[in-house]
Design an enzyme around this catalytic site. Structure first.
Site, PDB file in Angstrom:
ATOM      1  N   LYS A 178       0.904  -1.265  -0.037  1.00 57.21           N
ATOM      2  CA  LYS A 178      -0.338  -0.151   0.115  1.00 57.21           C
ATOM      3  C   LYS A 178       1.093   1.375  -0.425  1.00 57.21           C
ATOM      4  CE  LYS A 178      -3.945  -2.597   1.977  1.00 57.21           C
ATOM      5  NZ  LYS A 178      -5.077  -2.177   3.320  1.00 57.21           N
TER       6      LYS A 178
ATOM      7  N   TYR B 112     -11.995  -1.588  -4.328  1.00 55.77           N
ATOM      8  CA  TYR B 112     -12.663  -1.866  -2.456  1.00 55.77           C
ATOM      9  C   TYR B 112     -14.604  -1.755  -2.661  1.00 55.77           C
ATOM     10  CZ  TYR B 112      -8.481  -1.807   0.350  1.00 55.77           C
ATOM     11  OH  TYR B 112      -7.349  -2.083   0.553  1.00 55.77           O
TER      12      TYR B 112
ATOM     13  N   ASN C 190      -1.742   0.378   6.675  1.00 52.69           N
ATOM     14  CA  ASN C 190      -1.761  -1.076   7.349  1.00 52.69           C
ATOM     15  C   ASN C 190      -0.451  -1.662   6.622  1.00 52.69           C
ATOM     16  OD1 ASN C 190      -3.551  -2.606   5.561  1.00 52.69           O
ATOM     17  ND2 ASN C 190      -4.940  -3.285   6.840  1.00 52.69           N
TER      18      ASN C 190
ATOM     19  N   HIS D 111      -1.971  -5.314   1.224  1.00 56.34           N
ATOM     20  CA  HIS D 111      -3.195  -5.824   1.337  1.00 56.34           C
ATOM     21  C   HIS D 111      -3.312  -8.092   0.588  1.00 56.34           C
ATOM     22  CE1 HIS D 111      -7.611  -6.788  -0.302  1.00 56.34           C
ATOM     23  NE2 HIS D 111      -6.587  -7.519  -1.310  1.00 56.34           N
TER      24      HIS D 111
ATOM     25  N   GLU E 263      -9.418  -9.707  -7.945  1.00 52.25           N
ATOM     26  CA  GLU E 263      -8.759  -9.336  -8.303  1.00 52.25           C
ATOM     27  C   GLU E 263      -7.225  -9.277  -8.984  1.00 52.25           C
ATOM     28  OE1 GLU E 263      -9.978  -7.920  -3.028  1.00 52.25           O
ATOM     29  OE2 GLU E 263      -7.300  -9.432  -3.813  1.00 52.25           O
TER      30      GLU E 263
HETATM   31  P1  GDP Z   1      -7.840  -6.234   5.614  1.00 52.66           P
HETATM   32  O1  GDP Z   1      -9.016  -8.133   4.585  1.00 52.66           O
HETATM   33  O2  GDP Z   1      -7.749  -7.127   6.145  1.00 52.66           O
HETATM   34  O3  GDP Z   1      -7.155  -5.485   4.272  1.00 52.66           O
HETATM   35  O4  GDP Z   1      -9.243  -6.046   6.221  1.00 52.66           O
HETATM   36  P2  GDP Z   1     -10.511  -5.396   5.480  1.00 52.66           P
HETATM   37  O5  GDP Z   1     -11.013  -6.165   4.272  1.00 52.66           O
HETATM   38  O6  GDP Z   1     -12.061  -5.413   6.546  1.00 52.66           O
HETATM   39  O7  GDP Z   1     -11.029  -3.632   4.805  1.00 52.66           O
HETATM   40  C1  GDP Z   1      -9.746  -3.389   3.711  1.00 52.66           C
HETATM   41  C2  GDP Z   1      -9.159  -1.999   4.581  1.00 52.66           C
HETATM   42  O8  GDP Z   1      -9.471  -1.183   5.171  1.00 52.66           O
HETATM   43  C3  GDP Z   1      -7.585  -2.759   5.346  1.00 52.66           C
HETATM   44  O9  GDP Z   1      -6.788  -3.411   4.488  1.00 52.66           O
HETATM   45  C4  GDP Z   1      -7.793  -0.814   5.956  1.00 52.66           C
HETATM   46  O10 GDP Z   1      -6.679  -0.364   5.425  1.00 52.66           O
HETATM   47  C5  GDP Z   1      -9.447  -0.124   5.788  1.00 52.66           C
HETATM   48  N1  GDP Z   1      -9.999  -1.256   7.205  1.00 52.66           N
HETATM   49  C6  GDP Z   1      -9.915  -1.313   7.823  1.00 52.66           C
HETATM   50  N2  GDP Z   1     -10.949  -1.143   8.970  1.00 52.66           N
HETATM   51  C7  GDP Z   1     -10.917   0.228   9.271  1.00 52.66           C
HETATM   52  C8  GDP Z   1     -11.557   1.362   9.948  1.00 52.66           C
HETATM   53  O11 GDP Z   1     -12.031   0.549  11.036  1.00 52.66           O
HETATM   54  N3  GDP Z   1     -11.118   2.211   9.855  1.00 52.66           N
HETATM   55  C9  GDP Z   1     -10.225   2.657   8.917  1.00 52.66           C
HETATM   56  N4  GDP Z   1     -10.089   3.801   7.971  1.00 52.66           N
HETATM   57  N5  GDP Z   1      -9.578   1.573   7.526  1.00 52.66           N
HETATM   58  C10 GDP Z   1     -10.121   0.912   7.991  1.00 52.66           C
END
Ligand code: GDP
Length: 138
Positions: free
Chosen positions: A10, A50, A113, A116, A127
């Site tokens: 990222k 997304y 973070n 991905h 994807e």
């Molecule tokens: P992943 O599969 O671990 O990447 O997590 P998710 O699919 O739930 O979310 C996609 C991405 O959205 C995450 O990797 C973070 O960059 C972002 N994200 C997830 N949860 C949050 C949140 O509660 N707040 C914010 N600001 N970003 C989030």
């Protein structure tokens, strides 16, 4: 049997100069790189990627972040690649990530973070196809 998954380094990680260090972690974990490219996503491209999160409160912030700088998009291969990449990445929020995971070592926040990884077979197929043409995956 070898399986493919999709990963993104990222913008936070690329901006911080962590690309090579994270690639080294992935190599150590046994992944081979099938395809790789550095690029900058437009906001609509990030929104398309997304789209499953479109109704989440953080969607606008997430897609602004994901289009804020260069990313490195990759197709990775190994046995059990999808689950093993999720394990190597660690929890979404680095505060909850296991010691030794990529997010524990490199991530800045729950949003920024570092990496991905696809969360299932169908997602991986979508994807990979979103970023790479068939002729780039030989
Ligand atoms: P992943 O599969 O671990 O990447 O997590 P998710 O699919 O739930 O979310 C996609 C991405 O959205 C995450 O990797 C973070 O960059 C972002 N994200 C997830 N949860 C949050 C949140 O509660 N707040 C914010 N600001 N970003 C989030």
């Amino acid at each position: 049997m070898a399986q493919r998954t999709f990963s993104i380094l990222k913008p936070d990680a690329v901006r911080a100069g962590q690309t090579a260090a994270i690639l080294a972690e992935l190599q150590k974990a046994g992944f081979t790189i099938v395809a790789i490219k550095k690029m900058v996503l437009s906001k609509p491209q990030a929104q398309g990627f997304y789209a499953v999160h479109a109704k989440r409160p953080f969607f606008d912030s997430l897609t602004t972040f994901m289009s804020s700088g260069s990313i490195v998009a990759m197709v990775l291969e190994k046995e059990n690649a999808i689950a093993d990449l999720r394990k190597a990445m660690g929890a979404t929020n680095p505060a909850d990530a296991e010691p030794g995971t990529i997010r524990k070592k490199f991530a800045r926040s729950i949003e920024e973070n570092a990496i991905h990884g696809s969360d299932g077979e169908e997602t991986a197929a979508f994807e990979i196809g979103y970023f790479f043409a068939g002729h780039e995956l030989i």
